[in-house]
Write an enzyme that holds these catalytic residues in place. Structure first.
Site, mmCIF file in Angstrom:
data_model
loop_
_atom_site.group_PDB
_atom_site.id
_atom_site.type_symbol
_atom_site.label_atom_id
_atom_site.label_comp_id
_atom_site.label_asym_id
_atom_site.label_seq_id
_atom_site.Cartn_x
_atom_site.Cartn_y
_atom_site.Cartn_z
ATOM 1 N N HIS A 15 -61.496 33.101 0.263
ATOM 2 C CA HIS A 15 -62.991 33.507 1.473
ATOM 3 C C HIS A 15 -62.565 34.515 3.020
ATOM 4 C CE1 HIS A 15 -67.186 33.475 2.638
ATOM 5 N NE2 HIS A 15 -66.846 33.952 4.574
ATOM 6 N N GLU A 16 -61.315 33.265 3.496
ATOM 7 C CA GLU A 16 -61.379 33.342 4.778
ATOM 8 C C GLU A 16 -59.708 34.746 4.925
ATOM 9 O OE1 GLU A 16 -62.925 32.183 6.738
ATOM 10 O OE2 GLU A 16 -63.693 30.411 5.005
ATOM 11 N N HIS A 52 -61.570 37.324 5.428
ATOM 12 C CA HIS A 52 -62.166 37.951 6.572
ATOM 13 C C HIS A 52 -61.065 38.767 7.621
ATOM 14 C CE1 HIS A 52 -66.179 36.912 7.183
ATOM 15 N NE2 HIS A 52 -66.464 35.347 6.644
HETATM 16 C C1 SB7 Z 1 -68.465 29.161 0.521
HETATM 17 C C2 SB7 Z 1 -68.517 29.122 2.000
HETATM 18 C C3 SB7 Z 1 -67.615 29.212 3.186
HETATM 19 C C4 SB7 Z 1 -66.274 30.340 1.755
HETATM 20 C C5 SB7 Z 1 -66.496 30.046 0.569
HETATM 21 C C6 SB7 Z 1 -67.295 29.494 -0.005
HETATM 22 C C7 SB7 Z 1 -66.752 29.470 3.954
HETATM 23 C C8 SB7 Z 1 -67.916 29.941 5.139
HETATM 24 C C9 SB7 Z 1 -67.605 30.547 6.053
HETATM 25 N N1 SB7 Z 1 -67.461 30.693 6.856
HETATM 26 O O1 SB7 Z 1 -67.612 31.964 7.200
HETATM 27 C C10 SB7 Z 1 -65.684 31.155 6.627
HETATM 28 O O2 SB7 Z 1 -65.930 32.485 7.029
HETATM 29 NI NI NI Z 2 -67.362 33.495 6.271
#
Ligand code: SB7
Ligand code: NI
Length: 192
Positions: free
Chosen positions: A153-154, A157
């Protein structure tokens, strides 16, 4: 300290840009920024701090989310043994990954997205990652489960990708294909 006011929301062009690599060894300024990002996660997970400053709890944060288009990410969560793990990484990347995919049953959320978006976000089940820590030292790790999902996920970004880009438009809960299944797609529109 960073608060929700420092976090940009969807629609902001920085979230769609590819972040620039950090020149190594990291500068004092870049290290300070990355430390603040990790601190934000610590604060956001502390019920008193979160309440006091109106923080949404977060397990990860990428620099573009604070409008800094550089390859930096912080992660703070528990691993499969329930131990707290923290990563603060410059220039992170995936060096290899499983064929198997996975997804979070409850879907994903994002500190830059102030609405609920439902659907399956397919992720690699296991990844081998590389990056440089706050001391500028190269680290390699194998991640699986929730941590692997957060890392992806990061990393998205840093590439201008939002989690909902990966949700199937017309069937958000369509099961991802099992590993090894080959899809023959005719990209060119030429007859097969
Ligand atoms: C659920 C939450 C996150 C990643 C994957 C599954 C992080 C949420 C916080 N963010 O927006 C970080 O980019
Ligand atoms: Ni995020």
């Amino acid at each position: 300290m960073l608060t929700m006011n420092d976090i940009i929301r969807e629609g902001h062009p920085t979230l769609r840009k590819k972040a620039e690599p950090i020149s190594l060894p990291p500068s004092t300024g870049d290290k300070e920024t990355l430390k603040k990002m990790l601190d934000f996660l610590v604060h956001s997970q502390d019920p008193e701090m979160a309440e006091k400053h109106g923080l949404r709890p977060g397990v990860g944060l990428a620099a573009p989310q604070i409008n800094i288009s550089k390859q930096m990410m912080a992660i703070r969560s528990t691993d499969h043994n329930d131990e707290i793990v923290e990563y603060a990484l410059f220039n992170p990347k995936i060096i290899s990954h499983s064929a198997e995919t996975t997804y979070l049953e409850s879907g994903e959320g994002c500190l830059s997205v102030d609405r609920e978006v439902n659907g399956i976000v397919p992720r690699y089940a296991r990844i081998k990652i590389e990056g440089y820590n706050l001391e500028g030292k190269k680290i390699t790790e194998r991640l699986r489960g929730f941590l692997a999902i957060v890392f992806q996920h990061e990393l998205d970004h840093l590439n201008g990708i939002m989690f909902y880009d990966r949700i199937e438009q017309d069937d958000p809960f369509k099961q991802p294909l099992p590993p090894g299944e080959i899809v023959i797609r005719n990209d060119t529109d030429a007859p097969l």
